[in-house]
Scaffold this active site. Sequence first.
Site, mmCIF file in Angstrom:
data_model
loop_
_atom_site.group_PDB
_atom_site.id
_atom_site.type_symbol
_atom_site.label_atom_id
_atom_site.label_comp_id
_atom_site.label_asym_id
_atom_site.label_seq_id
_atom_site.Cartn_x
_atom_site.Cartn_y
_atom_site.Cartn_z
ATOM 1 N N SER A 20 36.870 31.572 32.448
ATOM 2 C CA SER A 20 35.866 32.384 33.120
ATOM 3 C C SER A 20 36.023 32.097 34.606
ATOM 4 O O SER A 20 37.145 32.035 35.124
ATOM 5 C CB SER A 20 34.482 32.005 32.588
ATOM 6 O OG SER A 20 33.481 32.736 33.240
ATOM 7 N N LYS A 78 39.600 37.562 17.895
ATOM 8 C CA LYS A 78 39.563 38.152 16.551
ATOM 9 C C LYS A 78 40.857 37.849 15.800
ATOM 10 O O LYS A 78 40.844 37.564 14.599
ATOM 11 C CB LYS A 78 39.369 39.664 16.671
ATOM 12 C CG LYS A 78 38.643 40.235 15.491
ATOM 13 C CD LYS A 78 38.297 41.675 15.721
ATOM 14 C CE LYS A 78 36.858 41.907 15.333
ATOM 15 N NZ LYS A 78 36.480 43.282 15.349
ATOM 16 N N LYS A 96 33.206 38.921 33.914
ATOM 17 C CA LYS A 96 33.097 37.472 33.696
ATOM 18 C C LYS A 96 31.692 37.092 33.180
ATOM 19 O O LYS A 96 31.577 36.224 32.328
ATOM 20 C CB LYS A 96 33.444 36.699 34.976
ATOM 21 C CG LYS A 96 34.932 36.806 35.389
ATOM 22 C CD LYS A 96 35.893 36.185 34.370
ATOM 23 C CE LYS A 96 37.330 36.153 34.873
ATOM 24 N NZ LYS A 96 38.303 35.712 33.860
ATOM 25 N N ASP A 116 50.523 41.243 25.260
ATOM 26 C CA ASP A 116 49.702 42.004 26.206
ATOM 27 C C ASP A 116 48.314 42.067 25.576
ATOM 28 O O ASP A 116 48.167 42.601 24.465
ATOM 29 C CB ASP A 116 50.306 43.411 26.386
ATOM 30 C CG ASP A 116 49.534 44.249 27.391
ATOM 31 O OD1 ASP A 116 48.295 44.076 27.506
ATOM 32 O OD2 ASP A 116 50.150 45.091 28.055
ATOM 33 N N TYR A 152 34.451 42.979 38.591
ATOM 34 C CA TYR A 152 34.988 41.678 38.147
ATOM 35 C C TYR A 152 33.848 40.794 37.628
ATOM 36 O O TYR A 152 33.951 40.205 36.556
ATOM 37 C CB TYR A 152 35.715 41.009 39.322
ATOM 38 C CG TYR A 152 36.315 39.659 38.990
ATOM 39 C CD1 TYR A 152 37.301 39.525 38.019
ATOM 40 C CD2 TYR A 152 35.914 38.503 39.668
ATOM 41 C CE1 TYR A 152 37.862 38.279 37.718
ATOM 42 C CE2 TYR A 152 36.468 37.261 39.375
ATOM 43 C CZ TYR A 152 37.442 37.156 38.408
ATOM 44 O OH TYR A 152 37.999 35.927 38.115
ATOM 45 N N ASN A 205 43.430 33.262 29.222
ATOM 46 C CA ASN A 205 43.564 33.105 30.670
ATOM 47 C C ASN A 205 43.847 34.432 31.394
ATOM 48 O O ASN A 205 43.437 34.599 32.538
ATOM 49 C CB ASN A 205 44.710 32.114 30.937
ATOM 50 C CG ASN A 205 45.201 32.159 32.354
ATOM 51 O OD1 ASN A 205 44.526 31.711 33.276
ATOM 52 N ND2 ASN A 205 46.388 32.739 32.561
HETATM 53 N N1 LIG Z 1 42.741 32.317 41.312
HETATM 54 C C1 LIG Z 1 41.435 32.197 41.363
HETATM 55 O O1 LIG Z 1 40.851 32.000 42.450
HETATM 56 C C2 LIG Z 1 40.631 32.226 40.078
HETATM 57 C C3 LIG Z 1 39.346 31.662 40.093
HETATM 58 C C4 LIG Z 1 38.585 31.687 38.939
HETATM 59 C C5 LIG Z 1 39.095 32.244 37.779
HETATM 60 N N2 LIG Z 1 40.346 32.813 37.792
HETATM 61 C C6 LIG Z 1 40.821 33.398 36.542
HETATM 62 O O2 LIG Z 1 42.053 32.784 36.196
HETATM 63 C C7 LIG Z 1 42.799 33.659 35.344
HETATM 64 C C8 LIG Z 1 44.250 33.624 35.775
HETATM 65 O O3 LIG Z 1 44.373 34.101 37.095
HETATM 66 P P1 LIG Z 1 45.328 33.415 38.181
HETATM 67 O O4 LIG Z 1 44.482 32.967 39.285
HETATM 68 O O5 LIG Z 1 46.251 32.471 37.533
HETATM 69 O O6 LIG Z 1 46.102 34.723 38.738
HETATM 70 P P2 LIG Z 1 47.599 35.231 38.501
HETATM 71 O O7 LIG Z 1 48.579 34.204 38.924
HETATM 72 O O8 LIG Z 1 47.646 36.553 39.161
HETATM 73 O O9 LIG Z 1 47.703 35.391 36.915
HETATM 74 C C9 LIG Z 1 47.137 36.452 36.200
HETATM 75 C C10 LIG Z 1 47.840 36.510 34.871
HETATM 76 O O10 LIG Z 1 47.202 37.482 34.030
HETATM 77 C C11 LIG Z 1 48.223 38.227 33.418
HETATM 78 N N3 LIG Z 1 47.786 39.524 32.918
HETATM 79 C C12 LIG Z 1 47.231 40.552 33.599
HETATM 80 N N4 LIG Z 1 47.017 41.590 32.748
HETATM 81 C C13 LIG Z 1 47.436 41.187 31.520
HETATM 82 C C14 LIG Z 1 47.491 41.778 30.236
HETATM 83 N N5 LIG Z 1 47.077 43.046 30.013
HETATM 84 N N6 LIG Z 1 47.992 41.057 29.179
HETATM 85 C C15 LIG Z 1 48.441 39.807 29.365
HETATM 86 N N7 LIG Z 1 48.449 39.180 30.570
HETATM 87 C C16 LIG Z 1 47.949 39.882 31.626
HETATM 88 C C17 LIG Z 1 49.292 38.353 34.477
HETATM 89 O O11 LIG Z 1 50.493 38.729 33.857
HETATM 90 P P3 LIG Z 1 51.611 39.700 34.493
HETATM 91 O O12 LIG Z 1 52.609 38.793 35.139
HETATM 92 O O13 LIG Z 1 52.172 40.432 33.328
HETATM 93 O O14 LIG Z 1 50.911 40.606 35.468
HETATM 94 C C18 LIG Z 1 49.308 36.926 35.002
HETATM 95 O O15 LIG Z 1 50.078 36.090 34.173
HETATM 96 C C19 LIG Z 1 42.100 35.008 35.421
HETATM 97 O O16 LIG Z 1 41.352 35.213 34.235
HETATM 98 C C20 LIG Z 1 41.161 34.878 36.614
HETATM 99 O O17 LIG Z 1 40.014 35.678 36.477
HETATM 100 C C21 LIG Z 1 41.112 32.800 38.897
#
Ligand SMILES: NC(=O)c1ccc[n+]([C@@H]2O[C@H](COP(=O)([O-])OP(=O)(O)OC[C@H]3O[C@@H](n4cnc5c(N)ncnc54)[C@H](OP(=O)(O)O)[C@@H]3O)[C@@H](O)[C@H]2O)c1
Length: 271
Positions: free
Chosen positions: A131, A113, A149, A53, A145, A80
């Site tokens: 990002s 870190k 970022k 986490d 948000y 990520n």
């Molecule tokens: N989807 C988009 O359109 C998009 C576009 C640009 C960038 N991003 C970036 O891509 C990254 C991944 O997002 P995604 O699109 O793949 O969405 P996602 O499927 O909802 O995945 C988010 C992930 O982050 C994890 N997470 C949340 N809080 C956490 C914590 N405290 N410690 C460890 N893990 C945690 C979640 O784990 P749990 O299962 O435990 O909740 C999940 O595995 C994010 O940084 C997001 O900002 C996404």
Amino acid sequence: MKTILITGSSSGIGKATAKYFAEKGWNVIATMRNPEKEKELTQEENVLVTKLDVTIPETIHHAIAQGISEFSSIDVVLNNAGYAVFGPFEFSTEEQIYHQFQVNVFGVMNTIKAILPHFKQNRNGLIINVSSIAGQISFPLLSLYHATKWSLEGFAESLQYELSQHNIKIKMIEPGNVDTDFTGRSLVTLQHDYKNDYQEYQEIVLSKQLESFENYASKADDIADGIYRVANDTSDQFRYALGDDAQFMLEKRKSKQDIEFIDFIRKQFAY
Ligand SMILES: NC(=O)c1ccc[n+]([C@@H]2O[C@H](COP(=O)([O-])OP(=O)(O)OC[C@H]3O[C@@H](n4cnc5c(N)ncnc54)[C@H](OP(=O)(O)O)[C@@H]3O)[C@@H](O)[C@H]2O)c1
């Protein structure tokens, strides 16, 4: 054989990337908050599924130690894990603001870190931060948000100077829309208990965001492929736009003055 540690591997980009790297023959430390729920990645031979986490430093140290003990070394860390708060800033609580930063910014700092002593010892290492185009441009009602970022972008751009003397690189990936749970369970909408005079605007912005998502979203597998290319890129390139929509928007941002670009975004969400 190279090893990557990924945060937030339970779904979306993190999970797709864990599978992709494993298929390419890498060792993968697929970390997540609730590893006991994972049924798919645990079946892969060269994948270690373990708890991490990003808000709890002990879990980061433990996952790194476990990964090193299993695979002897870590070459790449993919930061990520992340989520987004959506809605009028005025409705946000102190706790919601802090938690948005705690996961998206302090979580990345905690992880970096924790891995640095290992990378310094190896005199080698690559940190890839997930990002977003949201770290270079801003859309309405996503102020918190974007704050995280943009913060990550400035933090990493500065940090890469001091780490380069230890042969440690940082790279930023900036996807546009990606078809994951992000607009579902990873989107926290700000609530209000009094008259919401942003209501109409909020509905328009959300429907336009979802429309653009439906029309332009990349697949998580394509982003995983992009991350794989970034992990294997030995050049000093720092930022990578991933997805056609990301390329388009970032090019547009670069080609316009602030006033023109803000007007372009304003018109897209006009009501
Ligand atoms: N989807 C988009 O359109 C998009 C576009 C640009 C960038 N991003 C970036 O891509 C990254 C991944 O997002 P995604 O699109 O793949 O969405 P996602 O499927 O909802 O995945 C988010 C992930 O982050 C994890 N997470 C949340 N809080 C956490 C914590 N405290 N410690 C460890 N893990 C945690 C979640 O784990 P749990 O299962 O435990 O909740 C999940 O595995 C994010 O940084 C997001 O900002 C996404």
